[in-house]
Scaffold this motif. Structure first.
Motif, PDB file in Angstrom:
ATOM      1  N   ALA A 125      11.356 123.950  48.430  1.00 50.70           N
ATOM      2  CA  ALA A 125      11.757 122.579  48.753  1.00 50.70           C
ATOM      3  C   ALA A 125      12.674 122.556  49.968  1.00 50.70           C
ATOM      4  O   ALA A 125      12.506 121.725  50.876  1.00 50.70           O
ATOM      5  CB  ALA A 125      12.443 121.945  47.551  1.00 50.70           C
ATOM      6  N   LYS A 129      12.377 120.783  53.910  1.00 51.67           N
ATOM      7  CA  LYS A 129      13.290 119.658  54.110  1.00 51.67           C
ATOM      8  C   LYS A 129      13.330 119.148  55.541  1.00 51.67           C
ATOM      9  O   LYS A 129      13.263 117.937  55.777  1.00 51.67           O
ATOM     10  CB  LYS A 129      14.695 120.034  53.647  1.00 51.67           C
ATOM     11  CG  LYS A 129      15.660 118.845  53.698  1.00 51.67           C
ATOM     12  CD  LYS A 129      16.986 119.170  53.070  1.00 51.67           C
ATOM     13  CE  LYS A 129      17.903 117.968  53.095  1.00 51.67           C
ATOM     14  NZ  LYS A 129      17.408 116.854  52.270  1.00 51.67           N
ATOM     15  N   TRP A 132      10.252 117.133  56.576  1.00 49.46           N
ATOM     16  CA  TRP A 132      10.178 115.895  55.812  1.00 49.46           C
ATOM     17  C   TRP A 132      11.278 114.921  56.245  1.00 49.46           C
ATOM     18  O   TRP A 132      11.039 113.737  56.441  1.00 49.46           O
ATOM     19  CB  TRP A 132      10.281 116.200  54.322  1.00 49.46           C
ATOM     20  CG  TRP A 132      10.266 114.992  53.436  1.00 49.46           C
ATOM     21  CD1 TRP A 132      11.279 114.530  52.658  1.00 49.46           C
ATOM     22  CD2 TRP A 132       9.170 114.099  53.226  1.00 49.46           C
ATOM     23  NE1 TRP A 132      10.898 113.405  51.969  1.00 49.46           N
ATOM     24  CE2 TRP A 132       9.600 113.111  52.299  1.00 49.46           C
ATOM     25  CE3 TRP A 132       7.862 114.019  53.727  1.00 49.46           C
ATOM     26  CZ2 TRP A 132       8.782 112.081  51.860  1.00 49.46           C
ATOM     27  CZ3 TRP A 132       7.041 112.980  53.297  1.00 49.46           C
ATOM     28  CH2 TRP A 132       7.502 112.029  52.379  1.00 49.46           C
ATOM     29  N   ARG A 140       6.548 108.331  55.974  1.00 51.59           N
ATOM     30  CA  ARG A 140       6.881 108.612  54.570  1.00 51.59           C
ATOM     31  C   ARG A 140       6.447 107.438  53.695  1.00 51.59           C
ATOM     32  O   ARG A 140       5.914 107.621  52.604  1.00 51.59           O
ATOM     33  CB  ARG A 140       8.380 108.867  54.413  1.00 51.59           C
ATOM     34  CG  ARG A 140       8.897 110.084  55.158  1.00 51.59           C
ATOM     35  CD  ARG A 140      10.242 110.551  54.618  1.00 51.59           C
ATOM     36  NE  ARG A 140      11.263 109.529  54.600  1.00 51.59           N
ATOM     37  CZ  ARG A 140      12.115 109.280  55.584  1.00 51.59           C
ATOM     38  NH1 ARG A 140      12.049 109.986  56.705  1.00 51.59           N
ATOM     39  NH2 ARG A 140      13.037 108.323  55.467  1.00 51.59           N
ATOM     40  N   ALA A 241      12.955 110.914  47.486  1.00 48.61           N
ATOM     41  CA  ALA A 241      12.057 111.462  48.505  1.00 48.61           C
ATOM     42  C   ALA A 241      11.835 110.487  49.652  1.00 48.61           C
ATOM     43  O   ALA A 241      11.769 110.890  50.814  1.00 48.61           O
ATOM     44  CB  ALA A 241      10.729 111.863  47.873  1.00 48.61           C
ATOM     45  N   VAL A 246      14.401 116.263  49.452  1.00 47.73           N
ATOM     46  CA  VAL A 246      13.446 117.073  48.702  1.00 47.73           C
ATOM     47  C   VAL A 246      13.932 117.139  47.256  1.00 47.73           C
ATOM     48  O   VAL A 246      15.128 117.040  46.982  1.00 47.73           O
ATOM     49  CB  VAL A 246      13.280 118.472  49.302  1.00 47.73           C
ATOM     50  CG1 VAL A 246      12.588 118.386  50.648  1.00 47.73           C
ATOM     51  CG2 VAL A 246      14.614 119.206  49.435  1.00 47.73           C
ATOM     52  N   VAL A 275       7.818 119.161  49.257  1.00 46.05           N
ATOM     53  CA  VAL A 275       8.817 118.099  49.144  1.00 46.05           C
ATOM     54  C   VAL A 275       9.233 117.841  47.705  1.00 46.05           C
ATOM     55  O   VAL A 275      10.418 117.685  47.403  1.00 46.05           O
ATOM     56  CB  VAL A 275       8.303 116.806  49.805  1.00 46.05           C
ATOM     57  CG1 VAL A 275       9.246 115.637  49.536  1.00 46.05           C
ATOM     58  CG2 VAL A 275       8.140 117.019  51.307  1.00 46.05           C
TER      59      VAL A 275
END
Length: 587
Positions: A125, A129, A132, A140, A241, A246, A275
């Motif tokens: 995760a 990060k 993301w 997203r 999220a 994450v 994620v």
């Protein structure tokens, strides 16, 4: 033509090739969105329309097909760690979970993560990060909006079937949970995130520019979801999220497969695999690894108050030992001992119908369910008569039987806890059994809808959370309405989740609303207390019922950001001294 275009942009063939290479790199790391301009707005959210499964309807046939398909695959097997390509090791030691309505039948078997598996999930995760976090919000958002459509379309009946067989819900209860509420959470959380990002300074001094950078938390979020709602797991991961965090997700064992299916939907919608890390297994082991990690930044929890208290203690110990870089945020929605209050002027038949739904739908296994009710003496005879009449119509049975109004409790542990309390109440001279007080676990974990009349408003049945289909009634003298409000406020196990009043007297409504201001985080008027709809009523209580962050609002998402404020000046500072510092005559 191509050469002329290159010259117009000041590019040679060599520089064009170099620019293309840089663009490819940008696209690989998800920054190609910066090549477009404009301020994007997410679409307006809406509540997913409910299917009703009337006899002969198309949706009833589709659900029947999904149930048959799932039953043919039982027991379903779930890996310890969720991913698109994860499989269950044939040699793995598996934990079996049974169907609540038919405990001789195994619904699912899941593998348990080792300490090393949990550590791997956290590191995976954290590696995901940066990419993301740096992905533009509009991208997203698109992932979760796509997931909402997968929930309401392609996977709807598969989700319903899994929720029915795995959690014992009938078709309607599964529909309002695993289809409608899950899709609502995904859509509305996108809107709530937009609401947060839109919060920017509205006042700037001349030649000054202030703005807010809504940063995700620096580490990872640990989400722990309960057995009773498939949708809750989706909310506990989508809320953090969406804000660029994450998540390590530990679902309840009873929902290992249902949660795996939600995770699968998110991955299919485009969520990068790292994620959200779905981890099944022993709660204590997983939590120990999480709470010993320096990057632990937040807990998003739904479960019992006692467990949440224990997690507070565990986090405090970690603070004392300086384990964490951050002060982890602890967000929780926990237990309830929720009330209905009937006023002397109420429409009693209407109140009874609302009460039957609030107390006995899904066998009372909702954190918002009604478990105590206060009835005026002048209306008590009518109340008990109407309750007997309505409860006589209720069928308790398996989820596949559409005539079943309510079903089993979740497992043997829950059955034994509730049946033991019923045994104690049945023997108590202060407790009169109006309806029910019986149970049967020969096939499934069934407890009859139970209604007690209790002479003492301080009795333990008004304080102990049973999380089952048991409702305690106190009949109060009509002239002691105000005193009864004090009883309601001071009892209920210290919880403060949901409550209501049924009354046609506006003065009484106002008095109850004011006097019970802290007795419930969700207060309803002439309406049952299991009535929160995302976008219409956010949900969450205080006192021993949680941190009141309000799921279904931007308030919950705010727990998972660490805002940075920025200030830029365009003018120049010509002097260190202020006018007040100057000597006389210097100016």
């Amino acid at each position: 033509m191509r050469s002329a275009t290159l010259r117009n942009h000041g590019l040679t063939l060599r520089s064009w090739s170099s620019w293309q290479s840089r663009l490819c790199v940008q696209q690989r790391v998800g920054t190609a969105r910066t090549l477009t301009s404009g301020t994007y707005r997410v679409p307006k959210p809406f509540n997913e329309p409910n299917l009703h499964f009337a006899p002969g309807s198309a949706e009833r046939q589709k659900l029947a097909t999904a149930l048959e398909d799932l039953k043919a695959r039982l027991p379903v097997r779930v890996p310890a760690l969720g991913s698109l390509n994860a499989t269950v090791d044939p040699s793995a030691d598996l934990t079996s979970m049974h169907q609540p309505h038919e405990h001789a039948s195994t619904f699912q078997q899941f593998a348990s993560a080792s300490k090393e598996d949990v550590e791997k999930a956290i590191e995976t995760a954290l590696r995901a990060k940066k990419e993301w976090r740096d992905m533009p919000f509009t991208d997203r958002a698109s992932i979760f909006l796509r997931a909402a459509d997968l929930v309401s379309g392609k996977y709807r009946f598969e989700l319903l079937a899994a929720t029915m067989l795995g959690q014992g819900k009938n078709a309607w209860q599964a529909e309002i949970d695993a289809a409608a509420e899950l899709a609502d959470f995904f859509r509305y959380n996108v809107s709530f995130a937009q609401e947060i990002y839109d919060k920017q300074p509205t006042v700037n001094a001349p030649s000054h520019y202030g703005r807010t950078d809504w940063r995700p938390l620096e580490g990872f979020v640990y989400s722990v979801s309960p057995f009773n709602f498939t949708a809750i797991g989706g909310n506990l991961v989508s809320a953090p999220a969406l804000m660029g965090n994450v998540v390590v997700w530990k679902p309840a064992p009873m929902t290992a497969y249902q949660s795996w299916l939600v995770h699968k939907i998110l991955l299919e919608a485009g969520l990068p695999e790292g994620v959200v890390q779905l981890v099944n297994g022993d709660a204590a082991l997983i939590t120990d690894v999480v709470f010993n990690h320096r990057e632990f930044s937040a807990l998003s929890f739904i479960g019992s108050s006692d467990v949440f208290r224990g997690l507070h203690v565990k986090a405090a110990k970690g603070h004392a030992e300086k384990k964490y870089r951050d002060f982890p945020r602890l967000a929780g929605e926990t237990s309830g001992k929720n009330f209905h209050l009937i006023g002397p002027s109420a429409d009693v038949p209407n109140a009874v119908r609302h009460t039957v739904r609030a107390a006995y739908e899904y066998a009372g296994q909702k954190c918002s369910a009604c478990s105590r009710i206060y009835v005026p003496e002048s209306q008590s005879k009518l109340f008990f008569s109407e309750m007997r009449k309505e409860l006589a119509r209720i069928k308790v049975g398996p989820p596949e039987d559409y005539t079943s109004f309510t079903g089993p409790v979740i497992d043997k542990k829950a059955f034994e806890r509730i049946s033991s309390a019923i045994d104690a109440a049945n023997k108590d001279p202060k407790v009169e059994t109006i309806v029910g007080g019986t149970y049967d676990d020969s096939v499934g974990y069934y407890i009859s809808p139970t209604l007690y009349n209790v002479s003492d408003p301080s009795h333990w049945v008004f304080d102990k959370e049973l999380f089952g289909p048991v409702l305690a009634t106190y009949v109060y003298p009509d002239n002691k309405f105000s005193e009864t409000l004090s009883h309601i406020d001071s009892h209920g196990g210290g919880f403060a989740l949901t409550g209501n009043i049924f009354s046609n007297n506006q003065k009484a409504v106002r008095e109850a609303e004011d006097r019970l201001r802290y007795a419930a985080g969700n207060f309803y008027i002439n309406c049952k207390i299991t009535a929160a709809v995302i976008g219409q009523q956010s949900f969450g209580g205080a006192r021993a019922s949680g941190t009141c962050d309000k799921a279904g609002s931007s308030g919950l998402l705010m727990r998972f950001v660490a805002p940075r404020t920025l200030k830029e000046e365009f003018n120049k500072l010509d002097e260190v001294m202020y006018p007040s510092n100057m000597e006389e005559g210097a100016m």
